[in-house]
Design an enzyme around this catalytic site. Sequence first.
Site, mmCIF file in Angstrom:
data_model
loop_
_atom_site.group_PDB
_atom_site.id
_atom_site.type_symbol
_atom_site.label_atom_id
_atom_site.label_comp_id
_atom_site.label_asym_id
_atom_site.label_seq_id
_atom_site.Cartn_x
_atom_site.Cartn_y
_atom_site.Cartn_z
ATOM 1 C CG ASN A 244 -1.795 1.111 1.400
ATOM 2 O OD1 ASN A 244 -1.368 2.265 1.318
ATOM 3 N ND2 ASN A 244 -3.063 0.839 1.625
ATOM 4 C CG ASP B 177 -4.202 -7.553 11.007
ATOM 5 O OD1 ASP B 177 -4.464 -7.498 9.798
ATOM 6 O OD2 ASP B 177 -4.966 -8.109 11.819
ATOM 7 C CB SER B 178 -5.255 -1.779 10.810
ATOM 8 O OG SER B 178 -5.340 -1.817 9.409
ATOM 9 C CE LYS C 41 -7.052 7.477 8.656
ATOM 10 N NZ LYS C 41 -7.385 6.588 7.555
ATOM 11 C CG HIS D 198 -5.770 3.135 13.393
ATOM 12 N ND1 HIS D 198 -6.094 4.252 12.648
ATOM 13 C CD2 HIS D 198 -5.970 2.083 12.559
ATOM 14 C CE1 HIS D 198 -6.486 3.883 11.456
ATOM 15 N NE2 HIS D 198 -6.421 2.575 11.371
ATOM 16 N NE ARG D 199 -2.007 1.480 8.714
ATOM 17 C CZ ARG D 199 -3.272 1.797 8.448
ATOM 18 N NH1 ARG D 199 -3.623 3.031 8.165
ATOM 19 N NH2 ARG D 199 -4.199 0.867 8.454
HETATM 20 P P1 IMP Z 1 -5.211 -4.132 6.661
HETATM 21 O O1 IMP Z 1 -4.647 -4.156 8.031
HETATM 22 O O2 IMP Z 1 -4.474 -3.246 5.716
HETATM 23 O O3 IMP Z 1 -5.496 -5.494 6.131
HETATM 24 O O4 IMP Z 1 -6.614 -3.392 6.781
HETATM 25 C C1 IMP Z 1 -7.727 -3.981 7.364
HETATM 26 C C2 IMP Z 1 -8.977 -3.250 7.002
HETATM 27 O O5 IMP Z 1 -9.345 -2.426 8.098
HETATM 28 C C3 IMP Z 1 -8.917 -2.313 5.812
HETATM 29 O O6 IMP Z 1 -9.149 -2.975 4.628
HETATM 30 C C4 IMP Z 1 -10.048 -1.368 6.146
HETATM 31 O O7 IMP Z 1 -11.263 -1.976 5.845
HETATM 32 C C5 IMP Z 1 -9.968 -1.257 7.657
HETATM 33 N N1 IMP Z 1 -9.142 -0.115 8.057
HETATM 34 C C6 IMP Z 1 -7.940 -0.160 8.688
HETATM 35 N N2 IMP Z 1 -7.462 1.075 8.890
HETATM 36 C C7 IMP Z 1 -8.369 1.919 8.375
HETATM 37 C C8 IMP Z 1 -8.407 3.345 8.265
HETATM 38 O O8 IMP Z 1 -7.508 4.091 8.670
HETATM 39 N N3 IMP Z 1 -9.504 3.832 7.654
HETATM 40 C C9 IMP Z 1 -10.503 3.072 7.175
HETATM 41 N N4 IMP Z 1 -10.512 1.751 7.232
HETATM 42 C C10 IMP Z 1 -9.445 1.163 7.843
#
Ligand code: IMP
Length: 211
Positions: A10, A83-84, A190, A195-196
Amino acid sequence: MKTIIFATSNAGKMREIRQIMADLPVEILSMKEAGIDIDIVEDGKTFEENACIKAEAIRDYIRSAGEDSPLAVYKDAVVLADDSGLEIDHLHKEPGVYSARYMGEDTSYDIKNANLIQRLEGVSDEERTARFVCVIAAAAPGAGETKTCRGTIEGRIGYKPEGDNGFGYDPIFYVPEFGCTTAQLTPEQKNLVSHRGKALRGIKKAICTWL
Ligand code: IMP
């Protein structure tokens, strides 16, 4: 110079980690830039488990590469993975670790967001509490330890999607302090509160002795 490999493809996440780590004497590469292309099954039950699965899978992949492999130059690299997801309290913390897969990976976020708003129909402001969670795992080179750091941002699920910035669930994630959704913040605003951003700044402190 030490190398950090961040397990993501990403571009937005790469930009954010480069900004946050800018004052460290490290080279930061995405998986693709390091020439790593592997499928990892994220079957953990928590954000911590999934982040560790990803970081350790890549660290071990590098470790098992032969001396003449192009990956051999990364044997001392620190591997980071995140992971989020979104936790909605009224829905028992759904969609949680399944946030990306909620209603199917290929379903648009317009549909996912409309569905979550519908599931909260009739639910009061006070009970619409939610948070974005991000866990970053850092795997030390070789057979070293793995550290994790969790960051969160608290908010509420709105009544309709608002804002065009961000991605995923941002248009329905309302932050009372800002009086708007995270999709109405600029990327810079943001990153300061997300969180990130919090998890990345925390892991930076935790791994500085490895660098
Ligand atoms: P991953 O950790 O990149 O797999 O993200 C997991 C999913 O959590 C993403 O595809 C979004 O659906 C959601 N997500 C995580 N962080 C955010 C954010 O900052 N904004 C909106 N959606 C989020």
